[in-house]
Design a protein around this motif. Structure first.
Motif, short mmCIF file in Angstrom:
data_model
loop_
_atom_site.label_atom_id
_atom_site.label_comp_id
_atom_site.label_asym_id
_atom_site.label_seq_id
_atom_site.Cartn_x
_atom_site.Cartn_y
_atom_site.Cartn_z
N ILE A 150 4.05 17.99 -5.14
CA ILE A 150 4.12 16.62 -4.63
C ILE A 150 5.30 16.51 -3.66
CG2 ILE A 150 4.51 14.20 -5.28
CD1 ILE A 150 3.12 14.94 -7.97
N LYS B 183 3.31 8.82 -4.58
CA LYS B 183 2.61 10.06 -4.26
C LYS B 183 1.85 9.98 -2.94
CE LYS B 183 0.08 11.78 -7.55
NZ LYS B 183 -0.79 11.81 -8.75
N LYS B 184 1.33 8.82 -2.63
CA LYS B 184 0.53 8.72 -1.40
C LYS B 184 1.34 8.24 -0.19
CE LYS B 184 -1.58 4.10 -1.76
NZ LYS B 184 -2.87 3.39 -1.85
N THR B 185 2.66 8.08 -0.36
CA THR B 185 3.52 7.67 0.74
C THR B 185 4.27 8.88 1.28
OG1 THR B 185 3.83 5.50 -0.29
CG2 THR B 185 5.35 6.11 1.48
N PRO B 186 4.01 9.31 2.51
CA PRO B 186 4.70 10.48 3.08
C PRO B 186 6.22 10.28 3.11
CG PRO B 186 2.82 9.86 4.45
CD PRO B 186 3.00 8.75 3.44
N THR C 252 7.04 13.90 -2.68
CA THR C 252 8.10 12.97 -3.10
C THR C 252 9.27 13.75 -3.69
OG1 THR C 252 6.37 11.37 -3.67
CG2 THR C 252 8.58 10.91 -4.47
N PRO D 68 1.70 6.34 -8.48
CA PRO D 68 0.56 6.46 -7.57
C PRO D 68 0.90 6.08 -6.12
CG PRO D 68 -0.14 5.45 -9.62
CD PRO D 68 1.36 5.53 -9.68
N LEU D 69 1.71 5.04 -5.93
CA LEU D 69 2.10 4.65 -4.57
C LEU D 69 3.07 5.65 -3.96
CD1 LEU D 69 2.69 0.79 -4.25
CD2 LEU D 69 0.83 2.19 -3.37
N SER E 281 8.34 9.96 0.67
CA SER E 281 8.91 9.02 -0.30
C SER E 281 9.96 9.70 -1.18
CB SER E 281 7.81 8.42 -1.17
OG SER E 281 7.16 9.41 -1.93
N HIS F 140 0.81 -1.21 0.00
CA HIS F 140 0.00 0.00 0.00
C HIS F 140 0.85 1.27 0.00
CE1 HIS F 140 -3.46 -2.50 0.57
NE2 HIS F 140 -2.96 -3.02 1.67
N GLN F 141 2.15 1.12 0.24
CA GLN F 141 3.05 2.27 0.24
C GLN F 141 4.40 1.89 -0.38
OE1 GLN F 141 3.08 3.53 4.47
NE2 GLN F 141 1.98 5.35 3.81
#
Length: 297
Positions: A192, A132-135, A194, A129-130, A137, A86-87
């Motif tokens: 973003i 972007k949603k992982t703090p 990342t 996509p992963l 990264s 999920h990350q």
């Protein structure tokens, strides 16, 4: 400042069954990260996992098949990874092909440009996509001092108008550096979190080729200590780029010794003119067209 604790962080390292990638996998797993060795040769990948576990039974490592010279494999790896995780905290674009005879990827690209640059370009875009949603990264892409003096020959990317192995290797490593820089520019442009960082290992023993004799000649072995460093030392810029808290994106990390061939990691300034905007933009556009991968910022 290097993070000491990477527990609950997920890391992908391409080409991690040997050399720089293996050493980086070993060190990052020691810091508690769950490391995925993304490798083409499954047998070698499993052996690398076993080796890491022998040195550290608490390491969290696994192997997944990835052939960067086959875009179908890149897509299959990415979709499988996204289903399972999920990350994604750190993506390390490490794998590389160095000065082979002329050859092509499964998709018809010149082997070095196709594997070293286009494969990683596609992989990064598909995993975006992963990321972007992982703090916190980040993407780390390995270049080389071979980018110096190199140029992107857009009229002969496939080598059909002539091929020189070292020239095409330099082209692929310049592409890695330009991609890393432009990726960070676009992250910032779109707000973003990342970051993207480039690095290179200097000249490490893993980069020396055996002149076709099966083993490095004795006279070269004696010279190695003067102009190269171990894979463990060569991996330090990768580890720095992946785990240093002070980096903000867009940096280029390499050894701090003479000619940046060996030493400890430090921020390096590429030669003037390397970040040519026209070349960077054209490379990105061509890479999207060739791979069919669009980055969804």
């Amino acid at each position: 400042m290097l993070k000491d604790n990477l527990s609950r962080q997920t890391v992908i390292i391409t080409g991690a069954n040997s050399g720089i990638g293996y050493e980086a996998a070993r060190k990052l797993s020691e810091k508690g990260a769950h490391v995925i060795l993304a490798v083409r040769n499954e047998q070698k990948g499993k052996a690398a996992v076993d080796s890491i576990l022998q040195g550290n039974s608490n390491a969290s490592v696994e192997m997944m098949k990835l052939d960067l010279a086959d875009l179908t494999s890149v897509r299959n790896f990415s979709s499988t990874f996204i289903e399972k995780f999920h990350q994604l905290h750190i993506l390390i674009n490490n794998a590389g092909v160095m000065i082979p005879p002329f050859g092509k990827t499964k998709d018809g690209f010149e082997l070095q440009f196709g594997s070293n640059h286009l494969g990683h370009f596609a992989l990064t875009g598909l995993l975006l996509p992963l990321l972007k949603k992982t703090p916190g990264s980040r993407v780390v892409t390995l270049s080389s001092i071979a980018h110096r003096g190199a140029a992107i020959d857009f009229d002969n990317l496939d080598g059909s108008k002539g091929y020189k192995a070292m020239r095409f290797y330099g082209q692929s490593k310049l592409a890695n550096l330009l991609f890393a820089k432009e990726l960070d520019n676009r992250f910032k442009e779109h707000g973003i979190e990342t970051i993207s960082v480039a690095c290179h290992p200097g000249i490490s023993n893993t980069n020396l080729f055996n002149l076709g004799k099966g083993e490095t000649p004795k006279y070269l072995k004696g010279l190695m200590k003067w102009f190269s460093q171990s894979a463990a030392m060569g991996a330090l810029p990768t580890i720095y780029a992946a785990a240093d808290d002070s980096l903000t994106g867009g940096e280029y990390i390499g050894p701090d010794g003479r000619g940046n061939r060996k030493g400890y990691p430090a921020i390096e300034i590429p030669a003037p003119g390397v970040y040519n905007e026209e070349t960077i933009t054209r490379l990105w556009t061509v890479s999207e067209e060739l791979t069919g991968v669009q980055f969804d910022f």
